[in-house]
Design a protein around this motif. Structure first.
Motif, PDB file in Angstrom:
ATOM      1  N   LYS A   9       0.808  -1.217   0.000  1.00  0.00           N
ATOM      2  CA  LYS A   9       0.000   0.000   0.000  1.00  0.00           C
ATOM      3  C   LYS A   9       0.843   1.270   0.000  1.00  0.00           C
ATOM      4  O   LYS A   9       0.322   2.349  -0.247  1.00  0.00           O
ATOM      5  CB  LYS A   9      -0.918   0.012   1.225  1.00  0.00           C
ATOM      6  CG  LYS A   9      -1.947  -1.085   1.235  1.00  0.00           C
ATOM      7  CD  LYS A   9      -2.740  -1.036   2.537  1.00  0.00           C
ATOM      8  CE  LYS A   9      -3.648  -2.237   2.670  1.00  0.00           C
ATOM      9  NZ  LYS A   9      -4.318  -2.239   3.990  1.00  0.00           N
ATOM     10  N   ARG A  10       2.118   1.140   0.293  1.00  0.00           N
ATOM     11  CA  ARG A  10       2.992   2.310   0.364  1.00  0.00           C
ATOM     12  C   ARG A  10       3.225   2.872  -1.038  1.00  0.00           C
ATOM     13  O   ARG A  10       3.557   2.130  -1.963  1.00  0.00           O
ATOM     14  CB  ARG A  10       4.341   1.931   0.977  1.00  0.00           C
ATOM     15  CG  ARG A  10       4.291   1.333   2.371  1.00  0.00           C
ATOM     16  CD  ARG A  10       4.025   2.328   3.408  1.00  0.00           C
ATOM     17  NE  ARG A  10       5.038   3.377   3.379  1.00  0.00           N
ATOM     18  CZ  ARG A  10       5.245   4.216   4.356  1.00  0.00           C
ATOM     19  NH1 ARG A  10       4.522   4.147   5.445  1.00  0.00           N
ATOM     20  NH2 ARG A  10       6.170   5.149   4.259  1.00  0.00           N
ATOM     21  N   PRO A  11       3.086   4.190  -1.217  1.00  0.00           N
ATOM     22  CA  PRO A  11       3.307   4.785  -2.541  1.00  0.00           C
ATOM     23  C   PRO A  11       4.694   4.500  -3.116  1.00  0.00           C
ATOM     24  O   PRO A  11       4.829   4.256  -4.316  1.00  0.00           O
ATOM     25  CB  PRO A  11       3.112   6.285  -2.303  1.00  0.00           C
ATOM     26  CG  PRO A  11       2.249   6.364  -1.090  1.00  0.00           C
ATOM     27  CD  PRO A  11       2.611   5.173  -0.251  1.00  0.00           C
ATOM     28  N   THR A  12       5.706   4.494  -2.262  1.00  0.00           N
ATOM     29  CA  THR A  12       7.054   4.220  -2.761  1.00  0.00           C
ATOM     30  C   THR A  12       7.187   2.788  -3.256  1.00  0.00           C
ATOM     31  O   THR A  12       7.826   2.531  -4.277  1.00  0.00           O
ATOM     32  CB  THR A  12       8.106   4.485  -1.660  1.00  0.00           C
ATOM     33  OG1 THR A  12       7.717   3.785  -0.468  1.00  0.00           O
ATOM     34  CG2 THR A  12       8.237   5.953  -1.357  1.00  0.00           C
ATOM     35  N   VAL A  13       6.575   1.861  -2.551  1.00  0.00           N
ATOM     36  CA  VAL A  13       6.618   0.457  -2.966  1.00  0.00           C
ATOM     37  C   VAL A  13       5.805   0.270  -4.241  1.00  0.00           C
ATOM     38  O   VAL A  13       6.238  -0.435  -5.156  1.00  0.00           O
ATOM     39  CB  VAL A  13       6.144  -0.469  -1.831  1.00  0.00           C
ATOM     40  CG1 VAL A  13       6.029  -1.909  -2.294  1.00  0.00           C
ATOM     41  CG2 VAL A  13       7.085  -0.371  -0.634  1.00  0.00           C
TER      42      VAL A  13
END
Length: 76
Positions: free
Chosen positions: A52-56
């Motif tokens: 869910k992380r934008p960077t991931v």
């Protein structure tokens, strides 16, 4: 223990693991293995949270694009 690899905060540990797990998620079924999260609820929860992380999400999109481009190249 929190939702991330070493606690409540997203750290370099999660950053290091996410790309590896991206490929494991793709490769294990191709090799006839079960998904790496099957039977591992804590790992499944971590994987769900990390994705869910934008960077991931950005890194996984780049990995997916690179993989697709590589698969379109002729074999040498």
């Amino acid at each position: 223990m929190g939702p991330y690899a070493i606690g409540n905060a997203f750290t370099f540990a999660d950053c290091a693991l996410a790309p590896t797990f991206f490929f494991a998620n793709l490769m294990l079924p191709m090799l006839g293995s079960k998904p790496f999260t099957e039977g591992r609820p804590k790992l499944a929860a971590w994987w769900g949270q990390v994705q869910k992380r934008p960077t991931v999400e950005k890194v996984h999109a780049e990995q997916q694009q690179a993989l697709m481009e590589r698969m379109q190249q002729p074999a040498h």
